[in-house]
Design an enzyme around this catalytic site. Structure first.
Site, PDB file in Angstrom:
ATOM      1  N   ASP A  12      62.555  24.346  -5.143  1.00 45.14           N
ATOM      2  CA  ASP A  12      62.650  22.973  -5.617  1.00 45.14           C
ATOM      3  C   ASP A  12      61.800  22.033  -4.761  1.00 45.14           C
ATOM      4  OD1 ASP A  12      64.132  23.082  -3.325  1.00 45.14           O
ATOM      5  OD2 ASP A  12      65.806  21.887  -4.067  1.00 45.14           O
ATOM      6  N   HIS A  43      34.431  24.934   7.055  1.00 43.23           N
ATOM      7  CA  HIS A  43      35.754  24.466   6.632  1.00 43.23           C
ATOM      8  C   HIS A  43      36.855  25.278   7.303  1.00 43.23           C
ATOM      9  CE1 HIS A  43      34.048  22.477   2.724  1.00 43.23           C
ATOM     10  NE2 HIS A  43      33.836  21.765   3.813  1.00 43.23           N
ATOM     11  N   HIS A  94      24.362  22.507   5.291  1.00 46.70           N
ATOM     12  CA  HIS A  94      25.122  21.567   4.451  1.00 46.70           C
ATOM     13  C   HIS A  94      24.391  20.236   4.325  1.00 46.70           C
ATOM     14  CE1 HIS A  94      26.415  19.329   8.049  1.00 46.70           C
ATOM     15  NE2 HIS A  94      26.712  20.489   8.610  1.00 46.70           N
ATOM     16  N   TYR A 150      24.383  25.129  13.886  1.00 49.74           N
ATOM     17  CA  TYR A 150      25.361  26.209  14.023  1.00 49.74           C
ATOM     18  C   TYR A 150      24.608  27.485  14.386  1.00 49.74           C
ATOM     19  CZ  TYR A 150      27.515  22.551  11.302  1.00 49.74           C
ATOM     20  OH  TYR A 150      27.945  21.330  10.866  1.00 49.74           O
ATOM     21  N   ARG A 201      28.426  19.507  15.559  1.00 47.93           N
ATOM     22  CA  ARG A 201      28.271  18.553  14.468  1.00 47.93           C
ATOM     23  C   ARG A 201      28.730  17.187  14.977  1.00 47.93           C
ATOM     24  NH1 ARG A 201      30.719  21.068  10.732  1.00 47.93           N
ATOM     25  NH2 ARG A 201      32.762  20.057  10.509  1.00 47.93           N
TER      26      ARG A 201
END
Length: 432
Positions: free
Chosen positions: A41, A246, A355, A388, A397
């Site tokens: 629940d 991530h 990225h 990296y 970073r």
């Protein structure tokens, strides 16, 4: 209240701006997010639909905004439907907004209970030609759970199949891409809370500290200053974990001689900040760590110089890649000759910097925007270059949040330490 109240004038302006983008004889129907289940629940913490919050400021489930600007009856041009409280709800969850409270917070004059929504729509929808409905059209969105808005689209189209349906998302993207003065105020508050959290860490981080302990220190500082906590899942990676973009496990011990990368930031009143810093666990960068750190910092400053009105996201990223290429050659990761021969895809650069450099920031960490929109004054972006080096077990970073200005950008995080020497000085001063 945890937050200082936001002036209803902000939400009134937003709705007025939206009305200016609608086709004649239109209706907007926008729902709150659901409360999503976990197991048994249990439920997840409620997170409001950002578009609904942008237009109303209501942070409550089972809320619906209906706009019908061309309605003959002025009282039907703007209606907010909110959940009616009861004694049972008040006991178990706390009281919901009264009609008077909703009116004061939003500037919407007509407030009705959510239970009456279907009856209103049955009478109002036949009066319009166009119906604007909400979908998640963020380019990076992966929508695997059916939202309240998605369910309503199916129901509405089944009940009223001959109306002309329009996409609300592009209109809200157009409005939300440039920040109002009220938004900049809230974003600055989020950044200031993030600064307090980061400064707290500079006297806490040392060999033997767990990544999760760093997370706990930040959460304590954020919440005590009025934030609900992290604006996104915190990334706290020491050593080789910093090379996982991530990484969210945050379950390793910080080792002497390593650096720890922290992509962590607070929200405030619904708006997000976004910070990344990389610091030496023992308070002193090694020669190699300092070289890599300073390279990233030079790219950071260079990116800020070209994140200017008129530039485009694709061209900007290409220019940052060129800056990064020079730094990677300087670090000896490949030669100038290899750089010239690598081809237009820049595979050698992307091995170490894979990225994007910047993204919009606002009510969402990766805020909405029209695709490929040129940069313009009043937009808010992150700047977050990184290097990296997996073979060396290190990643750096650095990230701040900036407002694009007419003559120069304004750094919302300009007071947060970023120079390597200042980081070392503060870390060691607080340990002595």
């Amino acid at each position: 209240m945890r937050y200082e109240p936001i002036s209803p004038e902000f939400f009134i302006r937003n709705r007025e701006n939206l009305r200016g983008l609608l086709k004649p004889n239109s209706m907007v129907i926008l729902h709150a997010n659901d409360i999503y289940p976990t197991n048994a629940d249990g439920t997840m913490a409620f997170k409001q639909n950002s578009d609904l919050f942008y237009l109303t400021g209501v942070d409550q489930e089972e809320t619906t905004l209906v706009l019908m600007p061309d309605a003959v009856d002025p009282k039907e041009r703007e209606i907010l439907f909110v959940k009616e409280t009861s004694e049972l709800i008040a006991i178990w969850e706390g009281e919901k907004l009264t009609k008077e409270q909703a009116r004061a917070a939003t500037g919407v004059e007509r407030i009705e209970w959510s239970s009456s929504l279907d009856g209103f729509l049955h009478r109002m929808v036949p009066q319009v030609e166009h119906i604007y409905l909400a979908t998640n059209e963020h380019l990076r969105a992966s929508v695997v759970v059916e939202t309240r808005n998605a369910r309503f689209i199916k129901d509405c189209q089944a009940r009223y199949p001959l109306h002309r349906y329009e996409r609300l998302a592009p209109l809200l993207h157009r409005l939300r891409i440039t920040k109002d003065k009220e938004e900049l105020k809230q974003l600055q508050r989020a950044c200031d809370i993030t600064e307090a959290g980061f400064r707290r860490l500079l006297g806490f981080i040392k060999p033997g500290v767990g990544e999760w302990e760093i997370e706990a220190e930040l959460l304590h500082e954020f919440v005590r200053r009025g934030s609900r906590g992290f604006a996104y899942a915190p990334i706290i990676g020491t050593g080789k974990n910093a090379c996982v973009l991530h990484y969210v496990e945050n379950d390793k011990i910080c080792q002497d001689g390593d650096m720890v990368l922290m992509d962590v930031a607070a929200e405030y009143a619904g708006w997000a900040s976004d910070l990344t810093r990389t610091v030496p666990v023992n308070g002193k960068f090694t020669k190699r760590q300092r070289e890599v750190y300073d390279s990233v910092l030079r790219v950071f400053h260079g990116a800020n110089d070209i994140l200017r009105p008129g530039n485009t996201p694709m061209e900007y990223q290409k220019q940052v890649i060129e800056l990064m290429e020079r730094e990677l050659v300087h670090l000896g990761l490949f030669t100038a000759k290899e750089a010239r021969e690598q081809g237009p895809d820049k595979a050698l650069v992307k091995k170490y910097f894979m990225h994007g450099t910047s993204h919009h920031l606002g009510l969402d960490v990766h805020d909405v925007c029209p695709p490929h929109e040129p940069y313009a004054e009043g937009m808010v972006f992150t700047i977050e270059p990184g290097i990296y080096i997996r073979e060396e077990g290190m990643g750096v970073r650095l990230e701040n949040d900036v407002v694009i200005g007419k003559d120069k950008n304004f750094d919302l995080m300009g007071k947060i330490p970023i120079e390597a020497g200042e980081i070392e000085e503060l870390m060691n001063a607080r340990r002595s």
